[in-house]
Write a protein that holds these residues in place. Structure first.
Motif, PDB file in Angstrom:
ATOM      1  N   PRO A 169      23.590 -41.537  44.779  1.00 34.38           N
ATOM      2  CA  PRO A 169      22.421 -42.734  44.684  1.00 34.38           C
ATOM      3  C   PRO A 169      21.241 -42.187  45.355  1.00 34.38           C
ATOM      4  CG  PRO A 169      24.223 -43.448  46.191  1.00 34.38           C
ATOM      5  CD  PRO A 169      24.864 -42.077  45.488  1.00 34.38           C
ATOM      6  N   GLY A 170      21.271 -41.663  46.475  1.00 31.85           N
ATOM      7  CA  GLY A 170      20.190 -41.345  47.333  1.00 31.85           C
ATOM      8  C   GLY A 170      19.386 -42.581  47.518  1.00 31.85           C
ATOM      9  N   GLN A 171      18.023 -42.265  47.430  1.00 32.08           N
ATOM     10  CA  GLN A 171      17.058 -43.081  48.051  1.00 32.08           C
ATOM     11  C   GLN A 171      16.769 -44.399  46.921  1.00 32.08           C
ATOM     12  OE1 GLN A 171      13.554 -40.935  49.233  1.00 32.08           O
ATOM     13  NE2 GLN A 171      14.638 -40.767  51.323  1.00 32.08           N
ATOM     14  N   ASP A 172      17.424 -44.057  45.749  1.00 30.99           N
ATOM     15  CA  ASP A 172      17.217 -45.196  44.846  1.00 30.99           C
ATOM     16  C   ASP A 172      18.418 -46.129  44.786  1.00 30.99           C
ATOM     17  OD1 ASP A 172      14.938 -44.387  43.728  1.00 30.99           O
ATOM     18  OD2 ASP A 172      15.995 -43.456  41.870  1.00 30.99           O
ATOM     19  N   LEU A 173      19.216 -45.995  46.074  1.00 33.61           N
ATOM     20  CA  LEU A 173      20.425 -46.789  46.015  1.00 33.61           C
ATOM     21  C   LEU A 173      20.134 -48.321  46.119  1.00 33.61           C
ATOM     22  CD1 LEU A 173      23.427 -47.559  46.975  1.00 33.61           C
ATOM     23  CD2 LEU A 173      22.769 -47.088  49.292  1.00 33.61           C
ATOM     24  N   PRO A 174      18.949 -48.906  46.785  1.00 28.62           N
ATOM     25  CA  PRO A 174      18.538 -50.246  46.796  1.00 28.62           C
ATOM     26  C   PRO A 174      18.219 -50.823  45.182  1.00 28.62           C
ATOM     27  CG  PRO A 174      17.214 -49.055  48.505  1.00 28.62           C
ATOM     28  CD  PRO A 174      17.685 -48.107  47.626  1.00 28.62           C
ATOM     29  N   LEU A 175      18.139 -50.056  44.373  1.00 24.18           N
ATOM     30  CA  LEU A 175      17.830 -50.406  42.959  1.00 24.18           C
ATOM     31  C   LEU A 175      19.326 -50.901  42.089  1.00 24.18           C
ATOM     32  CD1 LEU A 175      15.329 -47.858  41.676  1.00 24.18           C
ATOM     33  CD2 LEU A 175      14.836 -50.068  42.502  1.00 24.18           C
ATOM     34  N   TYR A 176      20.536 -50.303  42.820  1.00 22.90           N
ATOM     35  CA  TYR A 176      21.674 -50.750  42.295  1.00 22.90           C
ATOM     36  C   TYR A 176      22.182 -52.254  42.701  1.00 22.90           C
ATOM     37  CZ  TYR A 176      22.281 -46.054  40.864  1.00 22.90           C
ATOM     38  OH  TYR A 176      22.249 -45.060  40.109  1.00 22.90           O
ATOM     39  N   SER A 177      22.580 -52.861  41.687  1.00 20.59           N
ATOM     40  CA  SER A 177      23.326 -54.002  41.891  1.00 20.59           C
ATOM     41  C   SER A 177      24.812 -53.899  42.026  1.00 20.59           C
ATOM     42  CB  SER A 177      23.262 -55.112  40.585  1.00 20.59           C
ATOM     43  OG  SER A 177      24.015 -54.243  39.580  1.00 20.59           O
TER      44      SER A 177
END
Length: 312
Positions: A169-177
């Protein structure tokens, strides 16, 4: 150590990465500025990057077939990136080109303690939602930073194709619900995270580490200079980092994934996959830029021999 002999059949194995192709601008700063202040930067230079493409390039440099599913903009061809990937024989047939948007770009700032702050322009990446996953008739699909909904669809499609699925998920982790993360985990064979992302995923899912490990066949957590830990079938496999002179940590994680997955398809056991992955990362951090110093397979073998690891 696992015993292994390279074959042409192994070299025909293929890994496709899903996610960003990006143009990186990397800066080393003495400290991060406080709000409403500024700091000087020594220079600004463009590098080829994007987590998914970093993995694709690493796989190609290590000798396996490689491809990428991504979105790029109108400036991609003239950036030099397109011809660079074609010269590496990376399959770009599933790269969507936007005539209206820029290719994604990252501005990456690193302090003396290797802490990083990144500003990322999505640009053409906004089009992931319009795409349908291709047929994944390959050995491994690696899902990197990108659109969560598209990654979920790709995980489902890859599993239906009988393909192994890897996820970072890397640095896009905050985008995941929570729902997206649960859905994608249900289709995984490998999950890669650094220790910070690992804690965030546990919090997002509201579960403990034991519960997460029950859901994923092989979980790999990286700890920077402290190495990595591989969790599989109730076993905890500790892997040391390969000491080196770190110039720029950007791309270390992506290179680790490329090394690990390549080694896995070459038939190595998990401990050796981790050692090979750490060795690949040790090359990448020696120069600025995620793809500047990717090693060949022979480079990796020779460095490990220098470290007393002779059965690779």
């Amino acid at each position: 150590m696992s015993e292994y002999m390279d074959t042409n059949e192994t070299n025909n194995k293929k890994i496709i990465s899903v996610g960003h192709i990006a143009l990186d601008y990397i800066f080393n700063v003495k400290s991060f500025p406080e709000p409403n202040t500024s700091v000087q930067i020594p220079s600004a230079k463009k590098y080829y990057g994007g987590a998914a493409c970093n993995v694709s390039v690493g796989v190609a440099k290590l000798g396996l077939k490689s491809g990428i599913v991504s979105c790029v903009g109108y400036d991609f061809i003239n950036s030099g990136y397109s011809s660079y990937l074609k010269n590496l024989n990376i399959d770009v047939s599933n790269v969507y080109h936007s005539d209206e948007e820029e290719t994604p770009k990252a501005w990456i700032f690193t302090d003396p303690h290797n802490n990083q702050i990144t500003f990322f322009l999505w640009g053409a990446a906004k089009h992931y939602g319009e795409l349908n996953p291709p047929n994944f008739n390959v050995d491994i699909v690696h899902l990197a930073t990108g659109d969560p909904k598209f990654n979920v669809k790709c995980a489902e499609k890859a599993k239906n194709c009988g393909t192994l699925v890897s996820f970072d998920p890397g640095q896009d982790l905050p985008l995941y619900s929570k729902e997206d993360m649960e859905s994608i985990i249900n289709h995984l064979d490998f999950m890669f995270m650094n220790n910070h992302e690992y804690e965030r995923v546990l919090k997002l899912l509201d579960i403990d580490s034991a519960e997460l490990m029950e859901k994923i066949n092989t979980l790999i957590i990286t700890y920077g200079k402290d190495g990595s830990i591989i969790y599989h079938d109730g076993d905890e496999i500790k892997v040391p980092a390969i000491p080196t002179n770190v110039i720029d940590p950007t791309g270390a994680g992506d290179s680790y994934r490329a090394g690990f997955l390549t080694a896995y398809l070459k038939g190595y056991d998990l401990k050796d996959c981790g050692l090979i992955a750490s060795c690949v990362a040790s090359f990448v951090v020696e120069k600025k830029g995620c793809q500047t110093n990717f090693p060949s397979w022979d480079d990796v073998v020779n460095r490990l021999k220098e470290k007393g690891i002779t059965n690779i």
